[in-house]
Write an enzyme that holds these catalytic residues in place. Structure first.
Site, PDB file in Angstrom:
ATOM      1  N   ASP A   1       0.848  -1.190   0.000  1.00 14.14           N
ATOM      2  CA  ASP A   1       0.000   0.000   0.000  1.00 14.14           C
ATOM      3  C   ASP A   1       0.884   1.240   0.000  1.00 14.14           C
ATOM      4  O   ASP A   1       2.006   1.212   0.525  1.00 14.14           O
ATOM      5  CB  ASP A   1      -0.887   0.052   1.244  1.00 14.14           C
TER       6      ASP A   1
ATOM      7  N   ASP B   1      -1.974  -3.121  -4.491  1.00 15.55           N
ATOM      8  CA  ASP B   1      -2.983  -3.104  -3.454  1.00 15.55           C
ATOM      9  C   ASP B   1      -3.519  -1.674  -3.310  1.00 15.55           C
ATOM     10  O   ASP B   1      -3.568  -0.925  -4.278  1.00 15.55           O
ATOM     11  CB  ASP B   1      -2.429  -3.645  -2.140  1.00 15.55           C
TER      12      ASP B   1
ATOM     13  N   ARG C   1     -13.503   0.987  -4.195  1.00 16.37           N
ATOM     14  CA  ARG C   1     -13.013   1.164  -2.822  1.00 16.37           C
ATOM     15  C   ARG C   1     -12.610   2.610  -2.539  1.00 16.37           C
ATOM     16  O   ARG C   1     -11.444   2.909  -2.279  1.00 16.37           O
ATOM     17  CB  ARG C   1     -11.850   0.216  -2.530  1.00 16.37           C
TER      18      ARG C   1
END
Length: 385
Positions: A177, A207, A260
């Site tokens: 991340d 990610d 997301r």
């Protein structure tokens, strides 16, 4: 790496102090807008309330631009507030080796780390920067010189952390991340960063840009430019990650991304004055009983702006004063689609965040965020080494 002990660093303290209640884009106000719902079509919005507009005008005259940009809004203002390394030691780093050393050698004083250079896996000792078992740390980019290229930050077992004015991209190692939070962690302010990957890769190649799991609490993401991402911001790693997390997403610009934004499980969220542009799958996905207030936010060219997909237990939202333009609906899960398909979005819960704030009028949000969201946008307001 240049280190200076400045326990009386008043400039940084003044700019970053944010104890107690948080102010909004135009300063602090007496509580949130209590309207629990709004009805909007794909090409229109409900207007902001007269009280919100008058509060903005009044507060704007009382706070300077830099005062506003240096005020922590939302959950990170609660408890003892989030001040990071203000009033402590100062270190300037130019390589990943120096950054890792500065973090690992932090003493008992608060610490501000200025990043002035390009940090890469090649000039770093590990596969991410572990901000672990530490408190009272700020990591601040210098001007537009701070780039983390291919490597990210991992915050865990930490509190009172500030991350500002960094560009982070293409992270494929470590936690994968751009910024990863893992509880226990609390009072973290992530502000004025630009974080991105690309959409030319497979959707599972990268990610998240920013994520949080387990018991993270009192978190604020503000004025970040988050773009070109498949999986953008995940809060709660699975449907069994039932920690009651509380996160404010304030004045962020989400663009050219798939899904997301955020995916949010359990707990409480507040999406205030954000801008969404070019979302191809889902924007806000509230799941597993989460309560999210979404207000003063602009959705342009967005598929599935607010939904509850993919979990056995749905999440909820309280919507007010949002602007929807060119939105569309589809049901990739094959199951129930909770918000739509249709043109009207209505609240499914009444939720008021437990802090004072002022919502910016929704018709001012887009230009304001185009001007100020991202790294290198408020260098005149930031401390310098």
């Amino acid at each position: 790496m240049k280190a200076v002990s400045l326990s009386s660093a008043l400039v940084i303290s003044a700019l970053l102090s944010a104890c107690g209640g948080g102010g909004g884009p135009t300063g602090s106000s007496n509580g949130s807008n209590n309207s629990s719902s709004s009805e909007s079509s794909s090409s229109s919005s409900s207007s902001s309330s007269e009280s919100s507009s008058s509060e903005s005008s009044s507060s704007s005259s009382q706070m300077s631009h830099c005062d506003m940009m240096n005020t922590v809004v939302g959950f990170a203002s609660l408890g003892d507030g989030t001040t990071g390394g203000a009033g402590g030691d100062i270190v300037t780093v130019t390589t990943g080796e120096e950054l890792a050393q500065a973090i690992s050698q932090k003493g008992s004083n608060p610490l501000t780390i200025f990043v002035d250079g390009t940090i890469t896996p090649e000039n770093s000792p590990g596969d991410n920067f572990d901000i672990k078992d530490v408190d009272d740390v700020s990591i601040i980019g210098v001007g537009d010189n701070a780039l983390l290229d291919g490597i990210g930050l991992y915050v865990r077992r930490a509190s009172n952390i500030i991350i500002r004015n960094l560009t982070i991209r293409y992270v494929t190692i470590g936690a994968k991340d751009g910024i990863s939070l893992e509880g226990p962690a609390n009072n973290i302010w992530i502000d004025h960063n630009e974080i991105y990957n690309d959409l030319d890769s497979d959707k599972d190649f990268y990610d998240e840009l920013i994520s949080g799991k387990r018991d993270v609490d009192n978190i604020t993401l503000s004025y970040n430019y988050l773009h070109d991402s498949w999986k953008t911001s995940l809060w709660g790693s699975s449907d069994t990650d039932s920690s009651h997390r509380r996160v404010t997403f304030y004045a962020n610009h989400w663009e050219n991304a798939s899904s997301r934004m955020p995916l949010f499980r359990f707990g409480e969220g507040h999406i205030l004055n954000n801008l969404y542009q070019g979302v191809t799958s889902t924007a806000i996905n509230s799941r597993m009983g989460a309560n999210i207030r979404i207000e003063g936010t602009v959705f342009e060219d967005v598929k599935n702006p607010i939904v509850s997909f993919y979990s056995e237990e749905i999440g909820y939202w309280d919507v007010a004063d949002n602007l929807y333009t060119d939105i569309s609906w589809s049901n990739p899960s094959g199951g129930d689609i909770i918000a739509g398909p249709g043109t009207d979005l209505e609240s499914t819960v009444s939720y008021t965040p437990p802090y004072d704030y002022t919502a910016m009028p929704v018709d001012e949000v887009k230009q304001h965020l185009l001007d100020y969201a991202g790294s290198g946008k408020i260098t005149e307001c930031l401390p310098s080494p």
